[in-house]
Design an enzyme around this catalytic site. Structure first.
Site, PDB file in Angstrom:
ATOM      1  N   GLU A  24      44.248  47.507  49.658  1.00 43.42           N
ATOM      2  CA  GLU A  24      42.976  47.384  48.958  1.00 43.42           C
ATOM      3  C   GLU A  24      41.966  47.706  49.816  1.00 43.42           C
ATOM      4  O   GLU A  24      41.893  47.724  50.889  1.00 43.42           O
ATOM      5  CB  GLU A  24      43.127  45.699  48.818  1.00 43.42           C
ATOM      6  CG  GLU A  24      41.789  45.266  48.141  1.00 43.42           C
ATOM      7  CD  GLU A  24      41.505  43.635  48.468  1.00 43.42           C
ATOM      8  OE1 GLU A  24      42.088  43.128  49.364  1.00 43.42           O
ATOM      9  OE2 GLU A  24      40.874  42.958  47.490  1.00 43.42           O
ATOM     10  N   ASN A  45      36.789  46.046  42.122  1.00 40.66           N
ATOM     11  CA  ASN A  45      37.694  46.073  43.024  1.00 40.66           C
ATOM     12  C   ASN A  45      39.157  46.750  42.552  1.00 40.66           C
ATOM     13  O   ASN A  45      39.922  46.118  41.775  1.00 40.66           O
ATOM     14  CB  ASN A  45      37.932  44.927  43.630  1.00 40.66           C
ATOM     15  CG  ASN A  45      38.935  44.869  44.933  1.00 40.66           C
ATOM     16  OD1 ASN A  45      39.635  45.947  45.174  1.00 40.66           O
ATOM     17  ND2 ASN A  45      38.876  43.749  45.777  1.00 40.66           N
ATOM     18  N   LYS A 101      40.970  44.593  39.589  1.00 41.31           N
ATOM     19  CA  LYS A 101      41.245  43.294  40.119  1.00 41.31           C
ATOM     20  C   LYS A 101      40.891  42.250  39.206  1.00 41.31           C
ATOM     21  O   LYS A 101      39.715  42.226  38.750  1.00 41.31           O
ATOM     22  CB  LYS A 101      40.906  43.011  41.714  1.00 41.31           C
ATOM     23  CG  LYS A 101      41.341  41.880  42.279  1.00 41.31           C
ATOM     24  CD  LYS A 101      40.734  41.694  43.851  1.00 41.31           C
ATOM     25  CE  LYS A 101      41.396  40.753  44.221  1.00 41.31           C
ATOM     26  NZ  LYS A 101      40.862  40.809  45.887  1.00 41.31           N
ATOM     27  N   GLU A 115      33.372  38.542  47.240  1.00 40.55           N
ATOM     28  CA  GLU A 115      34.096  39.480  46.039  1.00 40.55           C
ATOM     29  C   GLU A 115      33.568  38.910  44.893  1.00 40.55           C
ATOM     30  O   GLU A 115      33.169  39.897  43.829  1.00 40.55           O
ATOM     31  CB  GLU A 115      35.394  39.282  46.227  1.00 40.55           C
ATOM     32  CG  GLU A 115      36.126  40.095  47.245  1.00 40.55           C
ATOM     33  CD  GLU A 115      37.543  39.993  46.707  1.00 40.55           C
ATOM     34  OE1 GLU A 115      37.753  40.879  45.943  1.00 40.55           O
ATOM     35  OE2 GLU A 115      38.361  39.486  47.720  1.00 40.55           O
ATOM     36  N   CYS A 134      45.500  41.828  46.004  1.00 41.02           N
ATOM     37  CA  CYS A 134      45.300  40.748  46.879  1.00 41.02           C
ATOM     38  C   CYS A 134      45.608  39.429  46.418  1.00 41.02           C
ATOM     39  O   CYS A 134      46.529  38.966  46.275  1.00 41.02           O
ATOM     40  CB  CYS A 134      43.938  41.083  47.668  1.00 41.02           C
ATOM     41  SG  CYS A 134      44.108  40.010  49.147  1.00 41.02           S
ATOM     42  N   ASN A 175      43.715  42.278  51.551  1.00 39.71           N
ATOM     43  CA  ASN A 175      42.864  42.240  52.991  1.00 39.71           C
ATOM     44  C   ASN A 175      42.996  40.702  52.864  1.00 39.71           C
ATOM     45  O   ASN A 175      41.995  40.259  52.175  1.00 39.71           O
ATOM     46  CB  ASN A 175      41.522  42.664  53.035  1.00 39.71           C
ATOM     47  CG  ASN A 175      41.355  44.331  53.117  1.00 39.71           C
ATOM     48  OD1 ASN A 175      40.878  44.708  54.206  1.00 39.71           O
ATOM     49  ND2 ASN A 175      41.573  45.073  52.087  1.00 39.71           N
TER      50      ASN A 175
HETATM   51  N1  CDT Z   1      40.754  40.239  49.425  1.00 37.14           N
HETATM   52  C1  CDT Z   1      41.426  38.956  49.032  1.00 37.14           C
HETATM   53  O1  CDT Z   1      41.543  38.925  47.764  1.00 37.14           O
HETATM   54  N2  CDT Z   1      41.539  38.010  49.600  1.00 37.14           N
HETATM   55  C2  CDT Z   1      41.881  36.693  49.448  1.00 37.14           C
HETATM   56  C3  CDT Z   1      41.391  35.892  50.290  1.00 37.14           C
HETATM   57  C4  CDT Z   1      41.384  34.582  49.999  1.00 37.14           C
HETATM   58  S1  CDT Z   1      40.017  33.530  50.601  1.00 37.14           S
HETATM   59  C5  CDT Z   1      38.663  33.735  49.853  1.00 37.14           C
HETATM   60  C6  CDT Z   1      43.483  36.639  49.425  1.00 37.14           C
HETATM   61  O2  CDT Z   1      43.943  35.861  48.454  1.00 37.14           O
HETATM   62  O3  CDT Z   1      44.283  36.991  50.346  1.00 37.14           O
END
Ligand code: CDT
Length: 341
Positions: A73, A135, A152, A171, A196, A221
């Site tokens: 991502e 995204n 996304k 985000e 993600c 990420n």
């Molecule tokens: N990039 C991404 O979607 N990261 C989220 C972090 C969640 S915490 C706000 C994840 O689900 O891994």
């Protein structure tokens, strides 16, 4: 798409009319794939330097005869939603987005992939000509053609500055959500994508599998520290594999999950990129937190072992019983029962 096994399609309205026979165990849609994990990308690292790193991984993949390389991502920049800047001018927000794909810096990647005959999947921040921000992840076939684009759906985090956090997860400020889970015929099978946080939601895999997905490509990420409930930090790696392994098994799919890991601008992010089979098992895993390939030989025909037996959707699913899933967002528990206590 031809099928080598002898389970007949259910006929008419009786889902039991055609009982599945034993599967033919000959598998014949092999594909060599790689999760192309990235280590951290600094806030001021130039696009050209990042593309050099992607090209390094692509070259290693080519040497290993890999046919599909999956990058993470937001693979072209640092994970910029960790910063809030009032007015957003200091952050130079637009510098993190791509306005064309391929663009001036990414064309090298497309050209080399086409020369190698290696397909790839790439996550990036998209800014459309009419000003929308997503995204996004694209899928590029071995001939260099863009097969599909996914935006996304599940945007985690928050919209406003929350100074109590060690770092932000904005985000929901910097992107609009996508609204569909498409699938495409590519790489000899049916491919879907997710990004993600999407991987934590069973609806993602089920929607993609209902679109026929056999291979689901997921970049991520994931900061290891989760500010709203730090007791989850120690479980970050467990939860990562748990959700993707369940998604693969319950939907008879291969899943490739790819991290941007390591310590990026002071934030420790999960690595553990992997390839997961429809058995639910991890069949390839990165060993470190930096730039690295995890390579696996998969056979898309293995999906049928699950899609046409235990998880034969047409026969066993009960969508008429699942209406709550699309009719409501949050739970509606029963009202407290004071009589029967
Ligand atoms: N990039 C991404 O979607 N990261 C989220 C972090 C969640 S915490 C706000 C994840 O689900 O891994």
């Amino acid at each position: 798409m031809t099928s080598p096994h002898n389970a007949p399609e259910p006929q008419g309205t009786d889902p039991d009319a055609a009982a599945p026979g034993p599967l033919d165990t000959q598998l014949s849609r092999p594909l060599r794939v790689a999760a192309a994990q990235l280590g951290p990308i600094g806030r001021h690292e130039a696009r050209a330097s990042v593309v050099d790193r992607l090209l390094g991984l692509l070259s290693q993949a080519h040497d290993a005869k890999v046919e599909l390389v999956v990058f993470p991502e937001l693979a072209l920049t640092t994970f910029f939603p960790r910063w809030f800047v009032e007015g957003e001018e200091d952050l130079d927000l637009d510098s993190f987005y791509e306005t064309e794909m391929p663009g001036p810096e990414t064309k090298r990647l497309f050209d080399k992939a086409k020369e190698y005959g290696v397909g790839f999947c790439l996550g990036y921040a998209e800014l459309t000509p009419d000003g929308h921000r997503y995204n996004t992840q694209i899928l590029v076939e071995r001939d260099g053609s863009v097969v599909g684009k996914y935006r996304k759906v599940h945007l985690p985090g928050h919209r406003e500055h929350e100074p109590w956090r060690e770092f932000q997860h904005l985000e929901r400020r910097y992107f609009e959500p996508g609204d569909t889970f498409p699938t495409w015929n590519a790489f000899g099978g049916v491919v879907g994508m997710a990004i993600c946080n999407d991987r934590r939601w069973p609806e993602t895999y089920r929607c993609l599998a209902l679109g026929g997905a056999e291979l689901i490509l997921i970049g991520y990420n994931t900061p290891i520290h989760y500010a709203p409930d730090p007791s989850q930090d120690a479980l970050a790696g467990h939860h990562n594999h748990l959700v993707m392994q369940a998604g693969a098994y319950q939907n008879g799919c291969f899943v490739i999950g790819v991290a941007k890991g390591g310590n990026e601008e002071g934030v420790n992010s999960l690595a553990d990129s992997c390839v997961i089979a429809p058995t639910g098992r991890v069949v390839a895993l990165t060993a470190h937190t930096g730039d690295e390939l995890a390579i696996a030989d998969i056979d898309l025909d293995l999906c049928a072992n699950y899609k046409e037996t235990l998880f034969q959707f047409e026969r066993y699913r009960r969508p008429e019983v699942y209406t709550a899933i699309t009719a409501q967002r949050g739970p509606t528990p029963p009202s407290p029962n004071t009589e029967d206590r």
